[in-house]
Design a protein around this motif. Sequence first.
Motif, PDB file in Angstrom:
ATOM      1  N   ILE A 177      86.411 101.252  35.204  1.00 19.74           N
ATOM      2  CA  ILE A 177      86.390 102.621  34.682  1.00 19.74           C
ATOM      3  C   ILE A 177      85.044 103.258  34.978  1.00 19.74           C
ATOM      4  CG2 ILE A 177      86.551 104.063  32.620  1.00 19.74           C
ATOM      5  CD1 ILE A 177      88.328 101.886  31.402  1.00 19.74           C
ATOM      6  N   LYS A 178      85.083 104.427  35.607  1.00 20.52           N
ATOM      7  CA  LYS A 178      83.885 105.205  35.878  1.00 20.52           C
ATOM      8  C   LYS A 178      83.652 106.203  34.746  1.00 20.52           C
ATOM      9  CE  LYS A 178      84.311 104.887  40.928  1.00 20.52           C
ATOM     10  NZ  LYS A 178      84.402 105.673  42.185  1.00 20.52           N
ATOM     11  N   VAL A 179      82.433 106.688  34.648  1.00 24.01           N
ATOM     12  CA  VAL A 179      82.081 107.669  33.615  1.00 24.01           C
ATOM     13  C   VAL A 179      81.506 108.909  34.279  1.00 24.01           C
ATOM     14  CG1 VAL A 179      80.749 108.117  31.525  1.00 24.01           C
ATOM     15  CG2 VAL A 179      81.566 105.793  32.006  1.00 24.01           C
ATOM     16  N   SER A 180      82.037 110.074  33.917  1.00 25.67           N
ATOM     17  CA  SER A 180      81.515 111.349  34.400  1.00 25.67           C
ATOM     18  C   SER A 180      81.022 112.158  33.212  1.00 25.67           C
ATOM     19  CB  SER A 180      82.607 112.136  35.142  1.00 25.67           C
ATOM     20  OG  SER A 180      83.110 111.413  36.244  1.00 25.67           O
ATOM     21  N   TRP A 181      79.899 112.845  33.383  1.00 27.63           N
ATOM     22  CA  TRP A 181      79.252 113.567  32.293  1.00 27.63           C
ATOM     23  C   TRP A 181      79.182 115.057  32.623  1.00 27.63           C
ATOM     24  CZ3 TRP A 181      77.875 110.474  28.166  1.00 27.63           C
ATOM     25  CH2 TRP A 181      77.757 109.098  28.420  1.00 27.63           C
ATOM     26  N   PRO A 221      96.081 104.112  30.850  1.00 27.95           N
ATOM     27  CA  PRO A 221      94.660 104.243  30.538  1.00 27.95           C
ATOM     28  C   PRO A 221      93.858 104.815  31.703  1.00 27.95           C
ATOM     29  CG  PRO A 221      95.510 102.169  29.704  1.00 27.95           C
ATOM     30  CD  PRO A 221      96.615 102.786  30.518  1.00 27.95           C
ATOM     31  N   THR A 222      92.871 105.617  31.360  1.00 23.71           N
ATOM     32  CA  THR A 222      92.088 106.322  32.375  1.00 23.71           C
ATOM     33  C   THR A 222      91.240 105.371  33.208  1.00 23.71           C
ATOM     34  OG1 THR A 222      90.553 108.149  32.705  1.00 23.71           O
ATOM     35  CG2 THR A 222      90.125 106.701  30.842  1.00 23.71           C
ATOM     36  N   LYS A 223      90.918 105.807  34.405  1.00 21.07           N
ATOM     37  CA  LYS A 223      89.967 105.099  35.255  1.00 21.07           C
ATOM     38  C   LYS A 223      88.694 105.913  35.449  1.00 21.07           C
ATOM     39  CE  LYS A 223      92.311 101.366  35.954  1.00 21.07           C
ATOM     40  NZ  LYS A 223      91.830 100.080  35.361  1.00 21.07           N
ATOM     41  N   ASN A 224      88.656 107.095  34.842  1.00 24.09           N
ATOM     42  CA  ASN A 224      87.474 107.947  34.904  1.00 24.09           C
ATOM     43  C   ASN A 224      87.324 108.666  33.573  1.00 24.09           C
ATOM     44  OD1 ASN A 224      85.285 109.498  35.668  1.00 24.09           O
ATOM     45  ND2 ASN A 224      86.515 111.000  36.778  1.00 24.09           N
ATOM     46  N   LEU A 225      86.413 108.179  32.740  1.00 23.49           N
ATOM     47  CA  LEU A 225      86.180 108.763  31.429  1.00 23.49           C
ATOM     48  C   LEU A 225      85.262 109.970  31.584  1.00 23.49           C
ATOM     49  CD1 LEU A 225      86.381 108.701  28.340  1.00 23.49           C
ATOM     50  CD2 LEU A 225      84.475 107.070  28.330  1.00 23.49           C
ATOM     51  N   ARG A 226      85.778 111.159  31.266  1.00 19.07           N
ATOM     52  CA  ARG A 226      85.036 112.409  31.425  1.00 19.07           C
ATOM     53  C   ARG A 226      84.521 112.859  30.055  1.00 19.07           C
ATOM     54  NH1 ARG A 226      89.721 115.873  33.688  1.00 19.07           N
ATOM     55  NH2 ARG A 226      90.619 114.828  31.873  1.00 19.07           N
ATOM     56  N   ILE A 227      83.202 112.874  29.912  1.00 19.21           N
ATOM     57  CA  ILE A 227      82.584 113.131  28.613  1.00 19.21           C
ATOM     58  C   ILE A 227      81.806 114.438  28.645  1.00 19.21           C
ATOM     59  CG2 ILE A 227      80.980 112.255  26.876  1.00 19.21           C
ATOM     60  CD1 ILE A 227      81.534 109.435  27.937  1.00 19.21           C
ATOM     61  N   GLY A 228      82.057 115.271  27.659  1.00 18.84           N
ATOM     62  CA  GLY A 228      81.272 116.490  27.485  1.00 18.84           C
ATOM     63  C   GLY A 228      80.176 116.255  26.457  1.00 18.84           C
ATOM     64  N   TYR A 229      78.996 116.796  26.726  1.00 19.76           N
ATOM     65  CA  TYR A 229      77.890 116.607  25.787  1.00 19.76           C
ATOM     66  C   TYR A 229      77.029 117.864  25.759  1.00 19.76           C
ATOM     67  CZ  TYR A 229      74.671 115.919  29.724  1.00 19.76           C
ATOM     68  OH  TYR A 229      73.921 116.106  30.860  1.00 19.76           O
ATOM     69  N   GLN A 230      76.192 117.951  24.743  1.00 15.86           N
ATOM     70  CA  GLN A 230      75.227 119.028  24.599  1.00 15.86           C
ATOM     71  C   GLN A 230      73.827 118.436  24.560  1.00 15.86           C
ATOM     72  OE1 GLN A 230      76.404 121.810  21.340  1.00 15.86           O
ATOM     73  NE2 GLN A 230      78.226 120.520  21.220  1.00 15.86           N
ATOM     74  N   ALA A 288      90.134 119.388  30.713  1.00 18.62           N
ATOM     75  CA  ALA A 288      89.090 119.281  31.726  1.00 18.62           C
ATOM     76  C   ALA A 288      88.127 118.138  31.438  1.00 18.62           C
ATOM     77  CB  ALA A 288      88.323 120.594  31.844  1.00 18.62           C
ATOM     78  N   ILE A 289      88.000 117.754  30.168  1.00 12.84           N
ATOM     79  CA  ILE A 289      87.250 116.564  29.780  1.00 12.84           C
ATOM     80  C   ILE A 289      88.110 115.774  28.798  1.00 12.84           C
ATOM     81  CG2 ILE A 289      84.958 117.549  30.157  1.00 12.84           C
ATOM     82  CD1 ILE A 289      84.754 118.043  27.136  1.00 12.84           C
ATOM     83  N   ASP A 290      87.712 114.530  28.549  1.00 15.07           N
ATOM     84  CA  ASP A 290      88.513 113.640  27.708  1.00 15.07           C
ATOM     85  C   ASP A 290      87.937 113.443  26.308  1.00 15.07           C
ATOM     86  OD1 ASP A 290      90.145 113.012  30.002  1.00 15.07           O
ATOM     87  OD2 ASP A 290      88.515 111.688  30.665  1.00 15.07           O
ATOM     88  N   LEU A 291      86.641 113.637  26.173  1.00 12.47           N
ATOM     89  CA  LEU A 291      85.942 113.247  24.957  1.00 12.47           C
ATOM     90  C   LEU A 291      84.677 114.073  24.855  1.00 12.47           C
ATOM     91  CD1 LEU A 291      85.455 111.097  22.627  1.00 12.47           C
ATOM     92  CD2 LEU A 291      84.365 109.682  24.375  1.00 12.47           C
ATOM     93  N   GLY A 292      84.287 114.415  23.636  1.00  9.58           N
ATOM     94  CA  GLY A 292      83.058 115.163  23.470  1.00  9.58           C
ATOM     95  C   GLY A 292      82.656 115.252  22.021  1.00  9.58           C
TER      96      GLY A 292
END
Length: 326
Positions: free
Chosen positions: A67-71, A35-44, A88-92
């Motif tokens: 877990i950290k979050v990057s946007w 499991p990730t320790k840095n959740l990378r989220i793409g958004y608009q 490059a990102i995990d979720l979007g």
Amino acid sequence: MSNKPPSTLRRLLLGGAFAALASLVLPGPAAYAEPTKNLRIGYQKFNSVNILKGSGALEKALAPQGIKVSWYEFAAGPQLLEALSTGAIDLGHAADAPSVFAQASGKSVVYLAAEQPYPRGIGIVVREQDKVADIAALKGQRVATGRGWNAQYLLAVALQDTGLSYKDIDPAYVNNAADAVAALQSGSVKAVTLWDPFLAAAEKQPGLKTLRDGTGLTNNRTFYLSSPAFADENRGVLKTFFTELGKVSNWANAKPKEVAALLAPQLGIGADVLEVASERRNYNAVAITPEITAEQQKLADTFQGLGLIPKPLKVADAVYPVSVLP
């Protein structure tokens, strides 16, 4: 008439150009052995994910798990899905049409959930001075749109609804909403296809009007997507994400003025524009049902019939088989 969009709309549209630069500084692909320790989220701009970012609630919920979050902000869905497919990102999130085009191009992305219908959030916009009375009047005219945009699908079905086909117009393909509106303001095209909040901004400008929105033609859903590998290893993280997303979505549905106040300084967009867009939207995420899959399949088949997707695809193949909703 000036070729430059009016100041409010111009600031909104040009923001997308700077947002697109995010893709140049994104981290590289990640391995998901655990499991990730840095959740990378793409958004608009202007979405429930954008609201979640502004609230800070997800960071608080995931902090106890270390877990950290990057946007990362993107100008539109195609760029976001490209980043997702390369790791490059995990979720979007992305609209219906970009999601189908991503699957058609072989990108490794899966549908996790969908938003409620948002048909008034896309539209075909014209200048009042051009006296374009209806969709039929666009026959033989240049129309600015983007490849794989949700608003491109609206254009295709609106033409069909009036007895025309996509081949009856001259599409002028652009990469972002700023270029589309600039083309309309200059008079080089007779219409443009837009989505909120760009649509809401255009509707507030003197001399512009929405000729047709998605009502009765397309549900214009937003989808939440990830990669199969990330979803397999991080179902608990995704459940936390959707739990917090549900909370802010319920708040946003009830408080459009507060949504506008929250996002206006963050996005540099007028609160009056954001309030209009928020009032006509239902942010709640729902599971991908057979009916929603069928909607997407119709969209895919339409684009394939126009020759914009090279071969038939089965949307159900890209639906993640395990629910990650709370």
